[in-house]
Design an enzyme around this catalytic site. Structure first.
Site, mmCIF file in Angstrom:
data_model
loop_
_atom_site.group_PDB
_atom_site.id
_atom_site.type_symbol
_atom_site.label_atom_id
_atom_site.label_comp_id
_atom_site.label_asym_id
_atom_site.label_seq_id
_atom_site.Cartn_x
_atom_site.Cartn_y
_atom_site.Cartn_z
ATOM 1 C CB THR A 11 -16.054 55.132 75.907
ATOM 2 O OG1 THR A 11 -17.364 55.367 76.411
ATOM 3 C CG2 THR A 11 -15.547 53.805 76.418
ATOM 4 C CB CYS A 139 -13.422 46.749 71.227
ATOM 5 S SG CYS A 139 -15.175 46.886 70.801
ATOM 6 C CG HIS A 219 -17.183 42.723 73.264
ATOM 7 N ND1 HIS A 219 -18.426 43.236 73.018
ATOM 8 C CD2 HIS A 219 -16.310 43.716 72.903
ATOM 9 C CE1 HIS A 219 -18.319 44.465 72.530
ATOM 10 N NE2 HIS A 219 -17.047 44.782 72.451
HETATM 11 N N1 LIG Z 1 -16.895 52.283 73.257
HETATM 12 C C1 LIG Z 1 -16.326 51.229 72.745
HETATM 13 O O1 LIG Z 1 -16.553 50.124 73.219
HETATM 14 C C2 LIG Z 1 -15.420 51.340 71.567
HETATM 15 C C3 LIG Z 1 -14.412 50.374 71.434
HETATM 16 C C4 LIG Z 1 -13.533 50.460 70.352
HETATM 17 C C5 LIG Z 1 -13.698 51.463 69.418
HETATM 18 N N2 LIG Z 1 -14.712 52.381 69.567
HETATM 19 C C6 LIG Z 1 -14.822 53.424 68.560
HETATM 20 O O2 LIG Z 1 -14.274 54.628 69.081
HETATM 21 C C7 LIG Z 1 -14.975 55.755 68.538
HETATM 22 C C8 LIG Z 1 -15.509 56.563 69.699
HETATM 23 O O3 LIG Z 1 -16.418 55.764 70.425
HETATM 24 P P1 LIG Z 1 -16.748 56.033 71.954
HETATM 25 O O4 LIG Z 1 -17.394 54.809 72.466
HETATM 26 O O5 LIG Z 1 -15.562 56.585 72.669
HETATM 27 O O6 LIG Z 1 -17.861 57.152 71.789
HETATM 28 P P2 LIG Z 1 -18.409 58.110 72.909
HETATM 29 O O7 LIG Z 1 -18.209 57.568 74.263
HETATM 30 O O8 LIG Z 1 -19.787 58.504 72.478
HETATM 31 O O9 LIG Z 1 -17.454 59.371 72.773
HETATM 32 C C9 LIG Z 1 -17.416 60.197 71.653
HETATM 33 C C10 LIG Z 1 -17.347 61.620 72.135
HETATM 34 O O10 LIG Z 1 -17.220 62.480 71.029
HETATM 35 C C11 LIG Z 1 -17.803 63.720 71.364
HETATM 36 N N3 LIG Z 1 -18.349 64.335 70.158
HETATM 37 C C12 LIG Z 1 -19.561 64.155 69.591
HETATM 38 N N4 LIG Z 1 -19.656 64.884 68.468
HETATM 39 C C13 LIG Z 1 -18.476 65.527 68.329
HETATM 40 C C14 LIG Z 1 -17.965 66.437 67.381
HETATM 41 N N5 LIG Z 1 -18.677 66.823 66.315
HETATM 42 N N6 LIG Z 1 -16.689 66.921 67.567
HETATM 43 C C15 LIG Z 1 -15.942 66.530 68.621
HETATM 44 N N7 LIG Z 1 -16.396 65.693 69.556
HETATM 45 C C16 LIG Z 1 -17.640 65.184 69.396
HETATM 46 C C17 LIG Z 1 -18.887 63.447 72.411
HETATM 47 O O11 LIG Z 1 -18.677 64.286 73.536
HETATM 48 P P3 LIG Z 1 -19.153 65.820 73.541
HETATM 49 O O12 LIG Z 1 -20.062 66.015 72.360
HETATM 50 O O13 LIG Z 1 -19.837 65.980 74.862
HETATM 51 O O14 LIG Z 1 -17.885 66.581 73.449
HETATM 52 C C18 LIG Z 1 -18.622 62.015 72.860
HETATM 53 O O15 LIG Z 1 -18.409 61.905 74.250
HETATM 54 C C19 LIG Z 1 -16.034 55.168 67.615
HETATM 55 O O16 LIG Z 1 -15.500 55.095 66.313
HETATM 56 C C20 LIG Z 1 -16.240 53.774 68.152
HETATM 57 O O17 LIG Z 1 -16.746 52.871 67.200
HETATM 58 C C21 LIG Z 1 -15.552 52.349 70.639
#
Ligand SMILES: NC(=O)c1ccc[n+]([C@@H]2O[C@H](COP(=O)([O-])OP(=O)(O)OC[C@H]3O[C@@H](n4cnc5c(N)ncnc54)[C@H](OP(=O)(O)O)[C@@H]3O)[C@@H](O)[C@H]2O)c1
Length: 340
Positions: A11, A139, A219
């Site tokens: 995301t 966020c 949110h």
């Molecule tokens: N989503 C939100 O609303 C939001 C908002 C602000 C901040 N955040 C923060 O941003 C960070 C990422 O969140 P997100 O929501 O973007 O998570 P996400 O959608 O789950 O994306 C994370 C990606 O990392 C990849 N991944 C998993 N294990 C990995 C590894 N060992 N090495 C490299 N890539 C790996 C996964 O894809 P593949 O394994 O398929 O490559 C996954 O798609 C977190 O710290 C979260 O708290 C999220």
């Protein structure tokens, strides 16, 4: 041109990668993927270099995606890495960033001590200049900090009380809930958001409460800020109107919900329907003496994207806050004033 790698293409990672492609002073050298899923294929078709774990080369090639190299090579080839891996995984990668002596930007899912500084561009950009490891806060915390630091331009912020209605999951997440419940999360007060705000503004008197709601769109925050001085509503509207990254939404156009805000983003043909600005409901602004109350919506998928771009420039020591924020806002089409 700064060579930037994005490790973790979900995301947040995919949005930061697209934002890097729009910067005049940055080059996206590639992204990492561990699974050859639809996100990997679409990125590959867009011409983005995909770096994968050494043992996964065959799996990606079988899926029609030719890797550009290993994840270690991606990190080695970059000046700086934006880590957008899942909560806690970034801290594990820090060992590798350190091994290759690369700067890194972490996300809010990591603990604050992963980095030299927790970051919110409108609050503490200049303190983050030349910091090797920067953590862009979550966020919800980004929205709180943008709003609090904007209010502090009118008068000193003495006290903040906030209630956060959190979206249960992002739109693509099919296995998360609740689907029919309102749950205090955490069921303790203050919620972790207050501590996270304090990671940027030390000693601020802030108490937050949070409830998770069955929605994926945005949110919603309910904020009560006590300022040092008496203010008028027009002072608050003026400062909000003049600060990019916070936008007012007027009720006269019948947009009083997160659903309608997302529809506006679709109608405006914004990339991925993103709204990186804090969306303040203008009619919610209520002022009594030195107390200001307001409601705003937060698009969790995109709000931290401009902060990630500014954090890259701060970490590399390229320019001041004002210069970076201006370039980021212009390149990403970030608004000030009214959404429509
Ligand atoms: N989503 C939100 O609303 C939001 C908002 C602000 C901040 N955040 C923060 O941003 C960070 C990422 O969140 P997100 O929501 O973007 O998570 P996400 O959608 O789950 O994306 C994370 C990606 O990392 C990849 N991944 C998993 N294990 C990995 C590894 N060992 N090495 C490299 N890539 C790996 C996964 O894809 P593949 O394994 O398929 O490559 C996954 O798609 C977190 O710290 C979260 O708290 C999220």
């Amino acid at each position: 041109m700064i060579k930037v790698a994005v490790n973790g293409y979900g995301t947040i990672g995919k949005r930061v990668a697209d934002a890097i492609l729009k910067q005049p002073d940055m080059r996206l050298i590639g992204i990492s993927k561990t699974t050859p899923n639809y996100e990997a294929l679409i990125a590959y078709r867009k011409g983005i270099n995909i770096y994968v774990p050494q043992q996964s080369f065959k799996k990606f090639e079988e899926a029609g995606i030719v890797p550009a190299g290993s994840v270690e090579e991606l990190i080695k080839n970059a000046d700086i890495v934006v880590d957008a891996t899942p909560n806690g995984v970034g801290a594990q990668y820090k060992t590798i960033y350190r091994q290759f002596d690369r700067n890194a930007i972490f996300q809010g899912g990591e603990k604050a001590d992963v980095a030299d500084i927790s970051f919110s561009a409108l609050c503490n950009y200049n303190d983050a200049i030349n910091k090797k490891y920067i953590r862009v806060v979550s966020c919800n915390t980004t929205a709180l900090l943008r709003t609090i630091c904007t209010m502090s331009k009118v008068s000193r912020v003495e006290k903040v009380r906030a209630t956060i209605v959190r979206r249960a999951a992002d739109p693509k997440e099919v296995k998360k809930g609740p689907i029919n419940s309102l749950s205090p999360d955490p069921a303790t007060i203050p919620s972790h958001h207050a501590k996270d705000v304090n990671s940027v503004i030390k000693n601020l008197d802030i108490i937050t409460m949070a409830v998770v709601a069955p929605t994926t769109l945005m949110h919603m925050h309910f904020l009560d800020i006590t300022l040092k001085d008496r203010v008028d509503k027009k002072d608050i509207i003026e400062v909000l109107s003049n600060t990019p990254r916070l936008v007012l939404i007027s009720s006269k156009y019948d947009a009083n919900s997160t659903a309608e805000l997302m529809e506006i983003a679709r109608d405006l043909r914004r990339d991925r329907n993103d709204i990186p600005e804090v969306m303040v409901f203008e009619d919610s602004i209520y002022v009594k003496d030195n107390e200001v109350m307001l409601m705003y919506a937060v698009h969790q998928e995109s709000i931290v994207v401009p902060e990630n771009i500014d954090a890259i420039r701060a970490s590399m020591g390229l320019m001041s806050a004002d210069e970076s924020i201006k370039i980021t806002n212009t390149s990403l089409g970030i608004l000030k004033g009214y959404l429509i």
